[in-house]
Structures are given as structure tokens and as C-alpha cells.
Motif scaffolding. Structure first.
Motif, PDB file in Angstrom:
ATOM      1  N   TYR A 286      66.262 -42.404  37.600  1.00  0.00           N
ATOM      2  CA  TYR A 286      65.278 -43.367  37.118  1.00  0.00           C
ATOM      3  C   TYR A 286      64.910 -44.353  38.230  1.00  0.00           C
ATOM      4  N   TYR A 287      65.918 -44.890  38.943  1.00  0.00           N
ATOM      5  CA  TYR A 287      65.651 -45.850  40.012  1.00  0.00           C
ATOM      6  C   TYR A 287      64.873 -45.214  41.157  1.00  0.00           C
ATOM      7  N   ASN A 288      65.150 -43.954  41.468  1.00  0.00           N
ATOM      8  CA  ASN A 288      64.421 -43.288  42.545  1.00  0.00           C
ATOM      9  C   ASN A 288      62.970 -43.054  42.162  1.00  0.00           C
TER      10      ASN A 288
ATOM     11  N   LYS B 111      68.808 -54.437  41.343  1.00  0.00           N
ATOM     12  CA  LYS B 111      68.593 -52.986  41.311  1.00  0.00           C
ATOM     13  C   LYS B 111      69.032 -52.344  42.622  1.00  0.00           C
ATOM     14  N   THR B 112      68.765 -52.998  43.739  1.00  0.00           N
ATOM     15  CA  THR B 112      69.203 -52.461  45.025  1.00  0.00           C
ATOM     16  C   THR B 112      70.718 -52.448  45.106  1.00  0.00           C
ATOM     17  N   SER B 113      71.348 -53.495  44.620  1.00  0.00           N
ATOM     18  CA  SER B 113      72.809 -53.547  44.577  1.00  0.00           C
ATOM     19  C   SER B 113      73.357 -52.425  43.692  1.00  0.00           C
ATOM     20  N   ALA B 114      72.688 -52.167  42.578  1.00  0.00           N
ATOM     21  CA  ALA B 114      73.113 -51.080  41.685  1.00  0.00           C
ATOM     22  C   ALA B 114      72.986 -49.729  42.376  1.00  0.00           C
ATOM     23  N   ARG B 115      71.932 -49.527  43.137  1.00  0.00           N
ATOM     24  CA  ARG B 115      71.762 -48.263  43.867  1.00  0.00           C
ATOM     25  C   ARG B 115      72.860 -48.085  44.906  1.00  0.00           C
TER      26      ARG B 115
ATOM     27  N   ARG C 100      59.732 -50.942  36.888  1.00  0.00           N
ATOM     28  CA  ARG C 100      59.821 -51.177  35.454  1.00  0.00           C
ATOM     29  C   ARG C 100      61.280 -51.319  35.018  1.00  0.00           C
ATOM     30  N   ALA C 101      61.452 -51.871  33.843  1.00  0.00           N
ATOM     31  CA  ALA C 101      62.789 -51.941  33.256  1.00  0.00           C
ATOM     32  C   ALA C 101      63.165 -50.551  32.738  1.00  0.00           C
ATOM     33  N   VAL C 102      64.470 -50.323  32.602  1.00  0.00           N
ATOM     34  CA  VAL C 102      64.937 -49.045  32.075  1.00  0.00           C
ATOM     35  C   VAL C 102      64.483 -48.957  30.618  1.00  0.00           C
ATOM     36  N   PRO C 103      63.881 -47.825  30.208  1.00  0.00           N
ATOM     37  CA  PRO C 103      63.424 -47.696  28.820  1.00  0.00           C
ATOM     38  C   PRO C 103      64.589 -47.836  27.835  1.00  0.00           C
ATOM     39  N   ALA C 104      64.287 -48.311  26.648  1.00  0.00           N
ATOM     40  CA  ALA C 104      65.321 -48.597  25.643  1.00  0.00           C
ATOM     41  C   ALA C 104      66.141 -47.354  25.307  1.00  0.00           C
ATOM     42  N   LYS C 105      65.499 -46.211  25.169  1.00  0.00           N
ATOM     43  CA  LYS C 105      66.211 -44.986  24.815  1.00  0.00           C
ATOM     44  C   LYS C 105      67.196 -44.589  25.925  1.00  0.00           C
ATOM     45  N   THR C 106      66.760 -44.687  27.162  1.00  0.00           N
ATOM     46  CA  THR C 106      67.630 -44.374  28.301  1.00  0.00           C
ATOM     47  C   THR C 106      68.745 -45.395  28.411  1.00  0.00           C
TER      48      THR C 106
END
Length: 172
Positions: A140-142, A101-105, A147-153
Motif C-alpha cells: 500500500y505504501y509503495n 510513514k517513512t519511519s514505518a517503511r 492517502r490514509a490506509v483504507p478502513a477495510k485494509t
């Protein structure tokens, strides 16, 4: 002789005042730098920048800050999409979740920083679609990295990534 002495004495006083100002500025700069750099090191970010045996080279630090972006818009967009797909599809119990997640940010920040000011790319459909997806994921990450990203998102992000890749293939 007295005139020379007075002249030298005046210059010495000016030099002392300048030296004091320079020392104060250097101390202030060191304090501000240590505060700023100290505030950015969370556990996940520290894991990205640390090695057990030795320090990072300048080239390695630059690669991490640039998040691997090369300046080739198509390759960078494709690589960013690949990285973000891996991040949002990561299982909730994955061991490397914080690092991914940090790498993604970092990837999101580097991508937006590189291409936001580029007016040639800013008008492309692929860029506007990517920008929407990146804003959604960054928001979302901020707000919640635990948590994991919600399915709808997640489904909406995957759909936008597909649209961006299709637009890239068409040159838009």
C-alpha cells in the motif's frame, strides 16, 4: 646499465597503467555512489536524516537504518506492531504524516531484512502473520503514500497484528 634502464622503464609503464586504472575505478565508484545516494533522498526521508545544527553520528545513522531493531524477536515484533499501529491510525490531516510513514517503511524493511533469513523465526506463526501484514502495508505504501490506509485494509491489518501478538504470547 642499459638493461637496468629498460627494466625500470618497463616497470614504470606497468605502474602508470595500473595507476590510470585505479583512478578510473575511483571516479566510477564516486559517480555511482553519488547517483545511488542522490536517488534515495525524498523530502520525508531527508527530514529523517537531517538536523539543523549538526550532522548525525555513526551510531545515530545505524539506529535509523536498523529502525531501532535490537535482535530480540519478541521485543522487535512488539515494537514494530506498535509503530505500525500508530502509522495506520494516524489522522489524515496530521502534520508529521510523511515522517511517520517513512519511519514505518524503514521499520518494515528492517524487520523483514533481519528475520527473513532466520529459519528459526521464519516458521513461527507470529512471523508468517507479521509477514502477511507487512507485505500488505508495504504494498500500500509503495503504491500510494499520500492517502490514509483504507478502513477495510486498516481493520484487516489490526486483526493480523492482534493475531501476531497472541501468537507471540503463546510462543508460536
Amino acid at each position: 646499465m642499459k638493461a637496468k634502464y629498460d627494466s625500470l622503464h618497463g616497470r614504470l609503464e606497468v605502474l602508470q597503467v595500473s595507476l590510470k586504472s585505479l583512478c578510473r575505478f575511483a571516479i566510477a565508484l564516486v559517480l555511482v555512489t553519488s547517483i545511488v545516494l542522490g536517488s534515495f533522498t525524498s523530502g520525508a526521508e531527508a527530514a529523517l536524516f537531517s538536523r539543523k545544527s549538526d550532522g548525525l553520528s555513526t551510531k545515530e545513522i545505524q539506529t535509523l537504518v536498523n529502525a531501532g531493531l535490537t535482535g530480540d524477536y519478541i521485543a522487535d515484533t512488539t515494537d514494530t506492531i506498535k509503530t505500525l499501529r500508530e502509522a495506520i491510525n494516524l489522522p489524515e490531516n496530521a502534520e508529521n504524516r510523511a515522517a511517520v510513514k517513512t519511519s514505518a517503511r524503514y521499520k518494515i524493511n528492517a524487520y523483514v531484512s533481519r528475520y527473513r533469513a532466520d529459519h528459526d523465526k521464519g516458521g513461527l506463526y507470529s512471523y508468517t502473520t507479521m509477514s502477511t501484514a507487512l507485505n500488505t502495508l508495504a504494498g500500500y505504501y509503495n503504491g500510494s503514500m499520500k492517502r490514509a490506509v483504507p478502513a477495510k485494509t486498516r481493520d484487516r491489518l489490526l486483526q493480523e497484528f492482534d493475531r501476531a501478538e497472541a501468537a507471540l504470547a503463546q510462543g508460536r
